[in-house]
Design an enzyme around this catalytic site. Structure first.
Site, PDB file in Angstrom:
ATOM      1  N   GLY A   1       5.035  -1.054   2.839  1.00  0.00           N
ATOM      2  CA  GLY A   1       4.213   0.120   2.611  1.00  0.00           C
ATOM      3  C   GLY A   1       5.002   1.416   2.545  1.00  0.00           C
ATOM      4  O   GLY A   1       6.034   1.575   3.195  1.00  0.00           O
TER       5      GLY A   1
ATOM      6  N   HIS B   1       0.804  -1.214   0.000  1.00  0.00           N
ATOM      7  CA  HIS B   1       0.000   0.000   0.000  1.00  0.00           C
ATOM      8  C   HIS B   1       0.846   1.277   0.000  1.00  0.00           C
ATOM      9  O   HIS B   1       1.896   1.344   0.629  1.00  0.00           O
ATOM     10  CB  HIS B   1      -0.913  -0.001   1.229  1.00  0.00           C
ATOM     11  CG  HIS B   1      -0.151  -0.082   2.526  1.00  0.00           C
ATOM     12  ND1 HIS B   1       0.299   1.024   3.204  1.00  0.00           N
ATOM     13  CD2 HIS B   1       0.263  -1.152   3.256  1.00  0.00           C
ATOM     14  CE1 HIS B   1       0.938   0.649   4.310  1.00  0.00           C
ATOM     15  NE2 HIS B   1       0.933  -0.671   4.356  1.00  0.00           N
ATOM     16  N   ASP B   2       0.382   2.255  -0.746  1.00  0.00           N
ATOM     17  CA  ASP B   2       0.932   3.616  -0.743  1.00  0.00           C
ATOM     18  C   ASP B   2       2.353   3.720  -1.292  1.00  0.00           C
ATOM     19  O   ASP B   2       3.013   4.749  -1.094  1.00  0.00           O
ATOM     20  CB  ASP B   2       0.894   4.212   0.673  1.00  0.00           C
ATOM     21  CG  ASP B   2      -0.483   4.094   1.311  1.00  0.00           C
ATOM     22  OD1 ASP B   2      -1.419   4.715   0.782  1.00  0.00           O
ATOM     23  OD2 ASP B   2      -0.623   3.382   2.325  1.00  0.00           O
TER      24      ASP B   2
END
Length: 269
Positions: free
Chosen positions: A198, A180-181
Site C-alpha cells: 500500500g 491500495h493507494d
C-alpha cells in the site's frame, strides 16, 4: 462533336489515382463507422437495463454488466468477463476471459481508453487494508494504453480521501499486485509477480525484474531498475539500479538510460 473529341485531353493517371484513393478512403470510413455503430450482446450475457453501452461494443457469452457500469465505444468483453459497481471504461478497452472489473461497494473505478485487462485479472475491488471501513467510498483511476496481464490484482483506495492511480502506457505482467493507494506513473514495466504494498509511489520509466517486492510507503524514482527477486524496503533514487534482499544500490541504470534515449554526455553530467 468529332472535333471536340479530338481536342479533348485525356485525364491524367495521377488525377484518376488520387480520385480513386479519395473514393476508397470515403468508403472505408463509411464502412468503419457502420461497423463501429453496431453492438453485439450474446444471448447468455446479463446486462442490466441501466448500464450505459457505447457504440460498437461486443459482449461475449456469460458476461455480466452491472447497473452502474458505463462502457465506451468499441469495448470488447470476452466470455465470462464481468463489470460490477460504479465502473467506467473508456473507448476500445478489452476484457479477456475471466477478467473482473469493479466492485459493488461505494466509490468508483475509472479506466481510460485502449486498455487491456488480461485473463482472470481482478481490477478495482475492495482493498485488503485492515483500516478500511465497510461503507467508505474508495477509488481507482487508470489512464490510457495500459496492458494488465493475467491474474493481476489492482485494488481501490483504503479511504475516501485518497485513490489508487495508474497512469498511461504501462505494462503490468502476469500475477502482479498493486495495493491500495499506490500511485503509478507512465511507461513503467512490471515483470511477473511484482508486488507493491500500500501507498507505494512509482514514477515514470521504472522497470522491475520478476518477483520483486516493494514495502509499503516506498518511493521508486524515475528510470530506476529493480533487480529480479529484490525486496525493496527503502526509497530508490532516480536513475539507479538496486537488487538483493534487502535491496542495495548497484550503480546507475546505464542500460535503461540508454534505451530511454539518454546521451552519454547527459549521463556523465
Amino acid at each position: 462533336m468529332n472535333s471536340l473529341l479530338k481536342f479533348r485531353k485525356p485525364l491524367s493517371s495521377s488525377f484518376i489515382s488520387s480520385s480513386w484513393q479519395r473514393f476508397s478512403s470515403t468508403l472505408n470510413y463509411v464502412f468503419k463507422e457502420k461497423k463501429e455503430a453496431t453492438s453485439f450482446i450474446h444471448s447468455t450475457a446479463i446486462v442490466h437495463s441501466n448500464a450505459v453501452i457505447g457504440q460498437g461494443v461486443s459482449v461475449g457469452p456469460f458476461c455480466t454488466i452491472g447497473s452502474s457500469a458505463k462502457l465506451g465505444n468499441g469495448c470488447r468483453l470476452h466470455p465470462s468477463s464481468h463489470i460490477f459497481g460504479n465502473t467506467e471504461l473508456g473507448n476500445h478497452c478489452i476484457l479477456m476471459t475471466g477478467a473482473v472489473v469493479g466492485d459493488d461497494i461505494p466509490g468508483r473505478t475509472v479506466i481510460g481508453c485502449n486498455n487491456i485487462i488480461g485473463h482472470h485479472a481482478v481490477v478495482g475491488i475492495k482493498c485488503q487494508d485492515m483500516k478500511y471501513k465497510l461503507g467508505d467510498e474508495c477509488f481507482l483511476h487508470i489512464g490510457d494504453n495500459n496492458e494488465i496481464r493475467e491474474f493481476t490484482s489492482i485494488h481501490r483506495s483504503s479511504k475516501s480521501c485518497d485513490r489508487t492511480v495508474i497512469g498511461d502506457n504501462n505494462l503490468i505482467m502476469g500475477s502482479c499486485h498493486i495495493a491500495h493507494d499506490c500511485k503509478i506513473g507512465n511507461n513503467n514495466i512490471f515483470a511477473n509477480t511484482t508486488l507493491l504494498a500500500g501507498h507505494v509511489i512509482v514514477e515514470d520509466y521504472v522497470h522491475t525484474g520478476g518477483a520483486t517486492v516493494v514495502h509499503q510507503f516506498c518511493h521508486i524514482g524515475s528510470f530506476s531498475f529493480l533487480g529480479g527477486g529484490s525486496v525493496v524496503s527503502q526509497d530508490v533514487p532516480k536513475y539507479m539500479m538496486v537488487s538483493g534482499d534487502r535491496a542495495e544500490l548497484r550503480g546507475l541504470n546505464l542500460e535503461g538510460l540508454r534505451r530511454c534515449g539518454f546521451q552519454v554526455t547527459e549521463v556523465l553530467d
